[in-house]
Design a protein around this motif. Structure first.
Motif, mmCIF file in Angstrom:
data_model
loop_
_atom_site.group_PDB
_atom_site.id
_atom_site.type_symbol
_atom_site.label_atom_id
_atom_site.label_comp_id
_atom_site.label_asym_id
_atom_site.label_seq_id
_atom_site.Cartn_x
_atom_site.Cartn_y
_atom_site.Cartn_z
ATOM 1 N N CYS A 153 13.935 2.152 29.138
ATOM 2 C CA CYS A 153 13.662 0.865 29.760
ATOM 3 C C CYS A 153 14.250 0.862 31.170
ATOM 4 O O CYS A 153 15.336 1.376 31.388
ATOM 5 C CB CYS A 153 14.287 -0.239 28.923
ATOM 6 S SG CYS A 153 14.257 -1.836 29.740
ATOM 7 N N HIS B 145 15.550 -1.345 32.787
ATOM 8 C CA HIS B 145 16.750 -2.182 32.935
ATOM 9 C C HIS B 145 18.002 -1.531 32.350
ATOM 10 O O HIS B 145 19.102 -2.029 32.549
ATOM 11 C CB HIS B 145 16.543 -3.539 32.250
ATOM 12 C CG HIS B 145 15.503 -4.376 32.900
ATOM 13 N ND1 HIS B 145 15.678 -4.900 34.155
ATOM 14 C CD2 HIS B 145 14.271 -4.767 32.479
ATOM 15 C CE1 HIS B 145 14.594 -5.590 34.487
ATOM 16 N NE2 HIS B 145 13.723 -5.519 33.479
ATOM 17 N N HIS C 146 17.286 -10.424 28.993
ATOM 18 C CA HIS C 146 16.564 -9.182 28.719
ATOM 19 C C HIS C 146 17.041 -8.554 27.414
ATOM 20 O O HIS C 146 16.254 -7.999 26.651
ATOM 21 C CB HIS C 146 16.727 -8.187 29.879
ATOM 22 C CG HIS C 146 16.069 -6.882 29.611
ATOM 23 N ND1 HIS C 146 14.696 -6.726 29.611
ATOM 24 C CD2 HIS C 146 16.592 -5.670 29.297
ATOM 25 C CE1 HIS C 146 14.406 -5.470 29.308
ATOM 26 N NE2 HIS C 146 15.547 -4.806 29.126
ATOM 27 N N CYS D 86 14.720 -6.961 24.555
ATOM 28 C CA CYS D 86 14.560 -5.503 24.544
ATOM 29 C C CYS D 86 15.538 -4.873 23.561
ATOM 30 O O CYS D 86 16.749 -4.917 23.767
ATOM 31 C CB CYS D 86 14.778 -4.955 25.960
ATOM 32 S SG CYS D 86 14.703 -3.156 26.018
ATOM 33 N N CYS E 243 17.721 -1.881 25.024
ATOM 34 C CA CYS E 243 18.853 -2.254 25.857
ATOM 35 C C CYS E 243 19.950 -2.897 25.016
ATOM 36 O O CYS E 243 21.138 -2.685 25.279
ATOM 37 C CB CYS E 243 18.398 -3.206 26.966
ATOM 38 S SG CYS E 243 17.482 -2.328 28.247
HETATM 39 ZN ZN LIG Z 1 15.396 -3.055 28.325
#
Ligand SMILES: [Zn+2]
Length: 158
Positions: A4, A6, A26, A30, A33
């Motif tokens: 990802c 991020h 987020h 996700c 993450c």
């Molecule tokens: Zn993520």
């Protein structure tokens, strides 16, 4: 597996606790993450530990330990029937003593009582009846078994 985009920010935020509202949001969306953030502290800790503490032992020591453990397990297996026999023998001897004493309890008490000097004077004729010969044979047998068992136990401990 694609990372990802991020994730680097998430890891940095987890490391120095610099979470922004967007990053927190987020994390909820996700899974990758969220997982990365949850293991980040542990990973950082692992990285910080000195490598020397993780040094593996000498392979020859590991091999030697394995050999010793295997031999000990084999010895345990080999001595198990002996141990069971020993336990059965203990039970038989203890049961024998209990049966013998119960069987001839009154005769035994009377006989032991006859050992006192007072009793010897009273029964000067000496007609106190000792327990039957079968009792003495049983006692001798049990005494022998007890002694053999005790010796076996002592010798087996070495
Ligand atoms: Zn993520």
């Amino acid at each position: 597996m694609t990372q990802c985009r991020h994730e680097p920010q998430v890891l940095r935020a987890a490391a120095d606790d610099s979470w922004t509202g967007a990053l927190r949001q987020h994390l909820l969306e996700c899974e990758d993450c969220a997982a990365a953030a949850s293991v980040e502290a542990w990973m950082t800790e692992m990285a910080r530990v000195e490598p020397r503490q993780h040094a593996l032992p000498d392979p020859s020591v590991v091999w030697l330990k394995a050999q010793l453990l295997r031999q000990m397990a084999a010895a345990d297996r080999a001595s198990r029937p002996i141990t069971i026999f020993q336990l059965v023998a203990y039970a038989v001897v203890a049961g024998g003593w209990a049966a013998l004493v119960t069987w001839k309890w009154s005769a035994l008490v009377e006989w032991v009582g006859s050992w006192t000097p007072m009793h010897l004077v009273v029964t000067a004729s000496g007609h106190s009846t000792p327990p039957s010969p079968a009792f003495f044979v049983g006692m001798l047998l049990l005494s022998t078994m007890t002694a053999v068992l005790a010796l076996h136990t002592i010798l087996a401990e070495d």
